[in-house]
Motif scaffolding. Structure first.
Motif, PDB file in Angstrom:
ATOM      1  N   MET A   1       0.844  -1.195   0.000  1.00  0.00           N
ATOM      2  CA  MET A   1       0.000   0.000   0.000  1.00  0.00           C
ATOM      3  C   MET A   1       0.880   1.245   0.000  1.00  0.00           C
ATOM      4  N   ILE A   2       0.550   2.184  -0.877  1.00  0.00           N
ATOM      5  CA  ILE A   2       1.303   3.439  -0.936  1.00  0.00           C
ATOM      6  C   ILE A   2       0.490   4.522  -0.233  1.00  0.00           C
ATOM      7  N   PHE A   3       1.086   5.115   0.797  1.00  0.00           N
ATOM      8  CA  PHE A   3       0.403   6.155   1.559  1.00  0.00           C
ATOM      9  C   PHE A   3       0.689   7.510   0.915  1.00  0.00           C
ATOM     10  N   LYS A   4      -0.374   8.188   0.505  1.00  0.00           N
ATOM     11  CA  LYS A   4      -0.218   9.473  -0.165  1.00  0.00           C
ATOM     12  C   LYS A   4      -0.095  10.627   0.809  1.00  0.00           C
ATOM     13  N   SER A   5      -0.559  10.448   2.039  1.00  0.00           N
ATOM     14  CA  SER A   5      -0.415  11.484   3.063  1.00  0.00           C
ATOM     15  C   SER A   5       0.705  11.090   4.018  1.00  0.00           C
ATOM     16  N   ARG A   6       1.319  12.077   4.613  1.00  0.00           N
ATOM     17  CA  ARG A   6       2.425  11.811   5.533  1.00  0.00           C
ATOM     18  C   ARG A   6       1.892  11.223   6.831  1.00  0.00           C
ATOM     19  N   LYS A   7       2.590  10.208   7.326  1.00  0.00           N
ATOM     20  CA  LYS A   7       2.237   9.575   8.584  1.00  0.00           C
ATOM     21  C   LYS A   7       3.492   9.427   9.428  1.00  0.00           C
ATOM     22  N   GLU A   8       3.335   9.601  10.733  1.00  0.00           N
ATOM     23  CA  GLU A   8       4.473   9.442  11.630  1.00  0.00           C
ATOM     24  C   GLU A   8       4.360   8.117  12.379  1.00  0.00           C
ATOM     25  N   LEU A   9       5.459   7.395  12.401  1.00  0.00           N
ATOM     26  CA  LEU A   9       5.531   6.096  13.053  1.00  0.00           C
ATOM     27  C   LEU A   9       6.532   6.172  14.207  1.00  0.00           C
ATOM     28  N   TYR A  10       6.173   5.565  15.324  1.00  0.00           N
ATOM     29  CA  TYR A  10       7.008   5.614  16.520  1.00  0.00           C
ATOM     30  C   TYR A  10       7.388   4.195  16.934  1.00  0.00           C
ATOM     31  N   GLN A  11       8.684   3.966  17.061  1.00  0.00           N
ATOM     32  CA  GLN A  11       9.193   2.671  17.516  1.00  0.00           C
ATOM     33  C   GLN A  11       9.855   2.858  18.879  1.00  0.00           C
ATOM     34  N   PHE A  12       9.427   2.059  19.858  1.00  0.00           N
ATOM     35  CA  PHE A  12      10.024   2.086  21.188  1.00  0.00           C
ATOM     36  C   PHE A  12      10.573   0.694  21.491  1.00  0.00           C
ATOM     37  N   LYS A  13      11.801   0.638  22.010  1.00  0.00           N
ATOM     38  CA  LYS A  13      12.423  -0.647  22.320  1.00  0.00           C
ATOM     39  C   LYS A  13      13.061  -0.591  23.704  1.00  0.00           C
ATOM     40  N   LEU A  14      12.805  -1.641  24.479  1.00  0.00           N
ATOM     41  CA  LEU A  14      13.413  -1.809  25.801  1.00  0.00           C
ATOM     42  C   LEU A  14      13.913  -3.244  25.875  1.00  0.00           C
ATOM     43  N   GLY A  15      15.230  -3.422  25.694  1.00  0.00           N
ATOM     44  CA  GLY A  15      15.758  -4.779  25.622  1.00  0.00           C
ATOM     45  C   GLY A  15      15.174  -5.496  24.412  1.00  0.00           C
ATOM     46  N   ASP A  16      14.552  -6.670  24.650  1.00  0.00           N
ATOM     47  CA  ASP A  16      13.939  -7.421  23.554  1.00  0.00           C
ATOM     48  C   ASP A  16      12.459  -7.116  23.391  1.00  0.00           C
ATOM     49  N   LYS A  17      11.945  -6.106  24.100  1.00  0.00           N
ATOM     50  CA  LYS A  17      10.534  -5.724  24.013  1.00  0.00           C
ATOM     51  C   LYS A  17      10.381  -4.546  23.055  1.00  0.00           C
ATOM     52  N   SER A  18       9.288  -4.538  22.305  1.00  0.00           N
ATOM     53  CA  SER A  18       9.061  -3.484  21.321  1.00  0.00           C
ATOM     54  C   SER A  18       7.611  -3.027  21.355  1.00  0.00           C
ATOM     55  N   TRP A  19       7.418  -1.737  21.085  1.00  0.00           N
ATOM     56  CA  TRP A  19       6.087  -1.150  20.953  1.00  0.00           C
ATOM     57  C   TRP A  19       6.093  -0.297  19.700  1.00  0.00           C
ATOM     58  N   TYR A  20       5.009  -0.372  18.908  1.00  0.00           N
ATOM     59  CA  TYR A  20       4.913   0.365  17.654  1.00  0.00           C
ATOM     60  C   TYR A  20       3.600   1.154  17.647  1.00  0.00           C
ATOM     61  N   PHE A  21       3.704   2.476  17.580  1.00  0.00           N
ATOM     62  CA  PHE A  21       2.532   3.343  17.617  1.00  0.00           C
ATOM     63  C   PHE A  21       2.571   4.333  16.453  1.00  0.00           C
ATOM     64  N   THR A  22       1.407   4.887  16.150  1.00  0.00           N
ATOM     65  CA  THR A  22       1.318   5.960  15.160  1.00  0.00           C
ATOM     66  C   THR A  22       0.353   7.015  15.668  1.00  0.00           C
ATOM     67  N   SER A  23       0.618   8.247  15.287  1.00  0.00           N
ATOM     68  CA  SER A  23      -0.286   9.341  15.658  1.00  0.00           C
ATOM     69  C   SER A  23      -1.439   9.461  14.670  1.00  0.00           C
ATOM     70  N   SER A  24      -1.464   8.612  13.630  1.00  0.00           N
ATOM     71  CA  SER A  24      -2.558   8.621  12.666  1.00  0.00           C
ATOM     72  C   SER A  24      -3.834   8.070  13.301  1.00  0.00           C
ATOM     73  N   SER A  25      -4.949   8.310  12.649  1.00  0.00           N
ATOM     74  CA  SER A  25      -6.234   7.874  13.197  1.00  0.00           C
ATOM     75  C   SER A  25      -6.488   6.388  12.988  1.00  0.00           C
ATOM     76  N   LYS A  26      -5.736   5.756  12.070  1.00  0.00           N
ATOM     77  CA  LYS A  26      -5.914   4.338  11.792  1.00  0.00           C
ATOM     78  C   LYS A  26      -4.566   3.627  11.883  1.00  0.00           C
ATOM     79  N   ALA A  27      -4.626   2.316  12.090  1.00  0.00           N
ATOM     80  CA  ALA A  27      -3.404   1.517  12.144  1.00  0.00           C
ATOM     81  C   ALA A  27      -2.673   1.589  10.805  1.00  0.00           C
ATOM     82  N   VAL A  28      -1.341   1.560  10.877  1.00  0.00           N
ATOM     83  CA  VAL A  28      -0.501   1.625   9.687  1.00  0.00           C
ATOM     84  C   VAL A  28       0.401   0.393   9.677  1.00  0.00           C
TER      85      VAL A  28
END
Length: 263
Positions: A1-28
């Motif tokens: 899927m090609i996203f035509k609008s800009r979206k910000e993606l946030y990756q957080f890592k603590l050791g082997d744990k990861s969290w992935y969030f976006t400020s967009s209104s829908k999952a990316v």
């Protein structure tokens, strides 16, 4: 899927744990990773403080921030001392191409109870190479925090099980096998599911916490452990842990070099 609008993606890592969030209104979904939308998530402008440092504040609502393993990201910052750095990468996704906006580490969490938000202060990784080195304080009272690696006491050895019977703001009433003496839990800890909260004081089986405990309910089973006022007396008589006492109780009240002539 090609996203035509800009979206910000946030990756957080603590050791082997990861969290992935976006400020967009829908999952990316990008590079086979799904970034979950967080309503109310925002950040400040990335402030360039020099050639080797940039800062950004990332704000979340105080809600469960779960990863694929249902581990709550918020709980790692509430009343918990963590020794591993939490790494953060902010990406901008546009027309299926990514640009790294920021890459660094979380240096400080801030909580606003009136706004019900958590703000994570992040700095670029280069600050590791230019940070000030913390030194041990020379003081009468012990600079250690109870149950930390310097204190040496094991939380599990000193804790006991208790059941929550009432919650009134920061005041929590507990049911224990034996009644608690007044002030026994002063400066102690209450723990549930790996989250620790500081206990300010206790009157019998009622404790007062430093801040609200996330998702605590009547009927929950918790662990409670006594605290220490960081004095030699309590360290020795209450815990028999004087070997790890790092204070200097016999320091003079005045500096003889500055206030008197030493002969």
């Amino acid at each position: 899927m090609i996203f035509k609008s800009r979206k910000e993606l946030y990756q957080f890592k603590l050791g082997d744990k990861s969290w992935y969030f976006t400020s967009s209104s829908k999952a990316v979904t990008h590079d086979e990773t799904t970034y979950l939308p967080i309503r109310g998530m925002s950040r400040t402008n990335i402030e360039d403080a020099g050639i080797d440092k940039a800062d950004v504040d990332i704000t979340f609502p105080q809600i469960p921030l779960l990863n694929a393993e249902d581990e709550d990201f918020t709980q790692y910052f509430i009343g918990k001392i963590y020794f591993d750095a939490v790494r953060v990468t902010i990406l901008e996704l546009y027309k299926n191409e990514t640009l790294v906006l920021f890459k660094g580490r979380i240096t400080q969490p801030k909580f606003d109870e009136s706004e019900k938000t958590m703000t994570l202060v992040a700095s670029t990784s280069e600050t590791y190479q230019h940070r000030n080195i913390l030194v041990r304080k020379v003081q009468r009272t012990c600079p250690n925090k109870i149950y930390d690696r310097f204190c040496g006491l094991n939380f599990e050895d000193w804790s006991q099980e208790a059941t929550v019977t009432a919650i009134n703001g920061l005041n929590v009433t507990l049911q224990t096998l034996t009644p608690l003496a007044n002030n026994y839990l002063n400066r102690g800890l209450i723990e549930k599911d790996g989250v620790f909260i500081f206990i300010v004081s206790n009157t019998g089986n009622q404790i007062r916490m430093y801040r609200p405990f996330p998702n605590l309910k009547v009927g929950d089973v918790v662990q409670i452990a006594p605290g220490c006022d960081q004095s030699m007396t309590v360290c020795n008589e209450k815990f028999n842990n004087h070997i790890n006492y790092a204070g200097f109780p016999n320091m003079p009240n005045e500096n003889p070099v500055m206030n008197q002539i030493v002969r």
